[in-house]
Design an enzyme around this catalytic site. Sequence first.
Site, PDB file in Angstrom:
ATOM      1  NE  ARG A  30      44.415  31.492  39.770  1.00 54.22           N
ATOM      2  CZ  ARG A  30      43.399  30.701  40.105  1.00 54.22           C
ATOM      3  NH1 ARG A  30      43.441  29.398  39.845  1.00 54.22           N
ATOM      4  NH2 ARG A  30      42.354  31.207  40.700  1.00 54.22           N
TER       5      ARG A  30
ATOM      6  CG  HIS B 121      44.907  36.849  33.890  1.00 48.89           C
ATOM      7  ND1 HIS B 121      43.846  37.542  34.424  1.00 48.89           N
ATOM      8  CD2 HIS B 121      45.376  36.066  34.904  1.00 48.89           C
ATOM      9  CE1 HIS B 121      43.684  37.209  35.701  1.00 48.89           C
ATOM     10  NE2 HIS B 121      44.595  36.324  36.015  1.00 48.89           N
TER      11      HIS B 121
ATOM     12  CG  ASN C  53      43.817  28.621  47.351  1.00 52.64           C
ATOM     13  OD1 ASN C  53      44.193  29.506  46.600  1.00 52.64           O
ATOM     14  ND2 ASN C  53      44.106  28.565  48.626  1.00 52.64           N
TER      15      ASN C  53
ATOM     16  CG  HIS D 226      46.344  32.247  44.534  1.00 51.22           C
ATOM     17  ND1 HIS D 226      45.143  31.635  44.786  1.00 51.22           N
ATOM     18  CD2 HIS D 226      46.152  32.967  43.403  1.00 51.22           C
ATOM     19  CE1 HIS D 226      44.251  31.967  43.850  1.00 51.22           C
ATOM     20  NE2 HIS D 226      44.851  32.768  42.999  1.00 51.22           N
TER      21      HIS D 226
HETATM   22  C1  HEM Z   1      44.119  41.327  39.194  1.00 45.07           C
HETATM   23  C2  HEM Z   1      43.450  40.463  39.878  1.00 45.07           C
HETATM   24  C3  HEM Z   1      43.326  39.017  39.504  1.00 45.07           C
HETATM   25  C4  HEM Z   1      42.169  38.316  39.428  1.00 45.07           C
HETATM   26  C5  HEM Z   1      40.775  38.845  39.725  1.00 45.07           C
HETATM   27  C6  HEM Z   1      42.503  36.983  38.991  1.00 45.07           C
HETATM   28  C7  HEM Z   1      41.595  35.963  38.836  1.00 45.07           C
HETATM   29  C8  HEM Z   1      41.865  34.757  38.240  1.00 45.07           C
HETATM   30  C9  HEM Z   1      40.903  33.722  38.000  1.00 45.07           C
HETATM   31  C10 HEM Z   1      39.448  33.769  38.419  1.00 45.07           C
HETATM   32  C11 HEM Z   1      41.514  32.733  37.308  1.00 45.07           C
HETATM   33  C12 HEM Z   1      40.904  31.468  36.750  1.00 45.07           C
HETATM   34  C13 HEM Z   1      40.558  30.427  37.765  1.00 45.07           C
HETATM   35  C14 HEM Z   1      39.770  29.335  37.100  1.00 45.07           C
HETATM   36  O1  HEM Z   1      38.624  29.605  36.743  1.00 45.07           O
HETATM   37  O2  HEM Z   1      40.304  28.233  36.901  1.00 45.07           O
HETATM   38  C15 HEM Z   1      42.889  33.136  37.121  1.00 45.07           C
HETATM   39  C16 HEM Z   1      43.821  32.394  36.461  1.00 45.07           C
HETATM   40  C17 HEM Z   1      45.154  32.736  36.405  1.00 45.07           C
HETATM   41  N1  HEM Z   1      45.750  33.806  37.032  1.00 45.07           N
HETATM   42 FE1  HEM Z   1      44.809  35.376  37.863  1.00 45.07          FE
HETATM   43  N2  HEM Z   1      43.850  36.892  38.802  1.00 45.07           N
HETATM   44  C18 HEM Z   1      44.399  38.105  39.109  1.00 45.07           C
HETATM   45  C19 HEM Z   1      45.748  38.418  39.105  1.00 45.07           C
HETATM   46  C20 HEM Z   1      46.735  37.535  38.757  1.00 45.07           C
HETATM   47  C21 HEM Z   1      48.155  37.757  38.974  1.00 45.07           C
HETATM   48  C22 HEM Z   1      48.742  38.989  39.650  1.00 45.07           C
HETATM   49  C23 HEM Z   1      48.808  36.675  38.478  1.00 45.07           C
HETATM   50  C24 HEM Z   1      50.268  36.366  38.450  1.00 45.07           C
HETATM   51  C25 HEM Z   1      51.214  37.272  38.510  1.00 45.07           C
HETATM   52  C26 HEM Z   1      47.797  35.787  37.935  1.00 45.07           C
HETATM   53  C27 HEM Z   1      48.047  34.611  37.266  1.00 45.07           C
HETATM   54  C28 HEM Z   1      47.074  33.767  36.771  1.00 45.07           C
HETATM   55  C29 HEM Z   1      47.366  32.634  35.900  1.00 45.07           C
HETATM   56  C30 HEM Z   1      48.729  32.284  35.320  1.00 45.07           C
HETATM   57  C31 HEM Z   1      46.147  31.982  35.681  1.00 45.07           C
HETATM   58  C32 HEM Z   1      45.929  30.701  34.873  1.00 45.07           C
HETATM   59  C33 HEM Z   1      46.031  29.514  35.810  1.00 45.07           C
HETATM   60  C34 HEM Z   1      45.926  28.150  35.149  1.00 45.07           C
HETATM   61  O3  HEM Z   1      45.846  28.044  33.925  1.00 45.07           O
HETATM   62  O4  HEM Z   1      45.970  27.170  35.898  1.00 45.07           O
HETATM   63  N3  HEM Z   1      46.560  36.320  38.147  1.00 45.07           N
HETATM   64  N4  HEM Z   1      43.080  34.364  37.712  1.00 45.07           N
HETATM   65  C1  LIG Z   2      45.293  21.842  44.602  1.00 49.47           C
HETATM   66  C2  LIG Z   2      44.537  21.669  45.856  1.00 49.47           C
HETATM   67  O1  LIG Z   2      45.048  21.280  46.872  1.00 49.47           O
HETATM   68  N1  LIG Z   2      43.265  21.961  45.786  1.00 49.47           N
HETATM   69  C3  LIG Z   2      42.383  21.766  46.916  1.00 49.47           C
HETATM   70  C4  LIG Z   2      41.464  22.961  46.996  1.00 49.47           C
HETATM   71  O2  LIG Z   2      40.421  22.725  47.876  1.00 49.47           O
HETATM   72  C5  LIG Z   2      39.655  21.582  47.589  1.00 49.47           C
HETATM   73  C6  LIG Z   2      38.444  21.554  48.485  1.00 49.47           C
HETATM   74  O3  LIG Z   2      38.778  21.669  49.824  1.00 49.47           O
HETATM   75  C7  LIG Z   2      40.522  20.345  47.752  1.00 49.47           C
HETATM   76  O4  LIG Z   2      39.789  19.188  47.506  1.00 49.47           O
HETATM   77  C8  LIG Z   2      41.626  20.465  46.729  1.00 49.47           C
HETATM   78  O5  LIG Z   2      42.505  19.390  46.842  1.00 49.47           O
END
Ligand code: HEM
Ligand SMILES: CC(=O)N[C@H]1CO[C@H](CO)[C@@H](O)[C@@H]1O
Length: 354
Positions: free
Chosen positions: A75, A208, A107, A79
């Site tokens: 992720r 995802h 973020n 980003h």
């Molecule tokens: C299509 C549009 C996308 C949206 C709207 C989106 C949105 C999100 C959101 C909201 C989360 C969860 C954040 C949380 O609640 O902790 C997430 C997690 C994640 N996203 Fe996306 N994402 C998108 C595309 C992508 C792309 C292109 C990638 C990588 C190529 C990606 C990789 C991931 C991964 C691996 C996670 C899990 C992160 C974790 O477990 O720490 N996403 N995404």
């Molecule tokens: C991983 C990371 O740096 N997260 C930051 C995202 O933003 C919050 C709020 O500003 C920080 O406290 C986190 O450290």
Amino acid sequence: MAAASASSPTALLLLLLSCIAFLCSSSEAYDYPPLADGLSFDFYDATCPLVEHLVRLYLEQAFGNDTGLAAGLLRVHFHDCFVQGCDGSILLDGSAGGPSEKDAPPNLTLRPAAFKAIDELQALITAACGHVVSCADVAALAARDSVYLSGGPDYEVPLGRRDGLSYATMEAVLSFIPPPTSNVTDLIDLFGKLDLDAYDLVSLSGAHTIGIAHCASFENRLFPAQDPTLDQTFAENLYLTCPVANTSNTTVLDVRSPDAFDDEYYVDLLNRKGLFTSDQGLYTDARTQPTVTGFAVDQSLFFEKFVYSMTKMGQLSVLTGDQGEIRKNCSAINAVDDFLWSVVDGDGGESKLL
Ligand code: HEM
Ligand SMILES: CC(=O)N[C@H]1CO[C@H](CO)[C@@H](O)[C@@H]1O
Ligand SMILES: *[C@@H]1O[C@H](CO)[C@@H](O)[C@H](O)[C@H]1NC(C)=O
Ligand SMILES: *[C@@H]1O[C@H](CO)[C@@H](O)[C@H](O)[C@H]1NC(C)=O
Ligand SMILES: *[C@@H]1O[C@H](CO)[C@@H](O)[C@H](O)[C@H]1NC(C)=O
Ligand SMILES: *[C@@H]1O[C@H](CO)[C@@H](O)[C@H](O)[C@H]1NC(C)=O
Ligand SMILES: *[C@@H]1O[C@H](CO)[C@@H](O)[C@H](O)[C@H]1NC(C)=O
């Protein structure tokens, strides 16, 4: 001709060695989009030939400790690339000058462990090769290994990115990282601004297949009323995790195989078990549904297209040649004397350019 030259023992040995090298190379042959000017697959062959091994060995160990780190690193690369290009700016800590990219609301859920791993990798690489590999390249390699070590495709990563000298503004982050409440029209428009098409949208969303989300990211589907496109049993389980709005609980993105990089995410969508509005919409919307179905029934097709789209994403607005810098500490822009040093010292990027 070939037979004649292969008849000398030395030539035979060379032939044998090159066959072994070919067989041992774990990357399958995938199709790649055209490479951006200044990037190449062998960029560090002369200056840091071990870089890919170092990253893989480190992550093999780190994932043994923390499975979720793979999702976190994947992720981070997404980003990084979507906001101001794959220039490592996501890795910068906030400064007194203003909030950094890391501090923007989308973020908030990036994992600190992922930033720590990239900083540690950069330190290891610098110890082995000197100050030659960019943090943006480390992030791209770490994303690839996150995919591969979770069971996904092994693929080649074009290298030679340089690190940016500035943070992205919070405004830029908010306009390029789509919210999970997005519909397919919003997503196609946003991806289109980056020259990514609807096909890329579906294949990249397949990321995802690993990782987790906080209730806040999908609460729009539970409160004030249940989203009718949710499978009923799936919805009941989500209410157990998020009984009321505003808890800090989390759940997995792919209920069928949470830690495996596979095509089960698309099967979830067919079963109305996509977690976000942005996920489930890919199956509901006629423009993207055939691609979802195609990936759900053919994992190797998904892998092939994922590699292609990831490579496109990984080359968005890259800095190359003598642009930017090679950051020493991925969390901070080099001090002025470090910057001069990197210019005087030279590195792969500059010698390629000249
Ligand atoms: C299509 C549009 C996308 C949206 C709207 C989106 C949105 C999100 C959101 C909201 C989360 C969860 C954040 C949380 O609640 O902790 C997430 C997690 C994640 N996203 Fe996306 N994402 C998108 C595309 C992508 C792309 C292109 C990638 C990588 C190529 C990606 C990789 C991931 C991964 C691996 C996670 C899990 C992160 C974790 O477990 O720490 N996403 N995404
Ligand atoms: C991983 C990371 O740096 N997260 C930051 C995202 O933003 C919050 C709020 O500003 C920080 O406290 C986190 O450290
Ligand atoms: C793995 O976990 C152990 C104990 O929790 C810790 O000491 C070690 O530093 C971790 N290794 C990595 C690579 O994160
Ligand atoms: C998609 O969402 C936007 C708001 O983000 C809305 O304006 C638009 O009408 C929606 N489009 C469709 C087709 O639902
Ligand atoms: C979710 O959070 C609530 C309140 O914060 C808590 O009572 C509940 O047990 C949590 N549920 C799960 C499954 O973690
Ligand atoms: C969540 O909390 C915020 C403030 O903490 C509040 O403004 C918002 O209304 C809450 N959301 C719901 C759905 O209760
Ligand atoms: C890297 O930079 C960050 C942010 O300025 C700083 O907190 C950290 O101590 C630095 N790390 C090293 C090893 O210098």
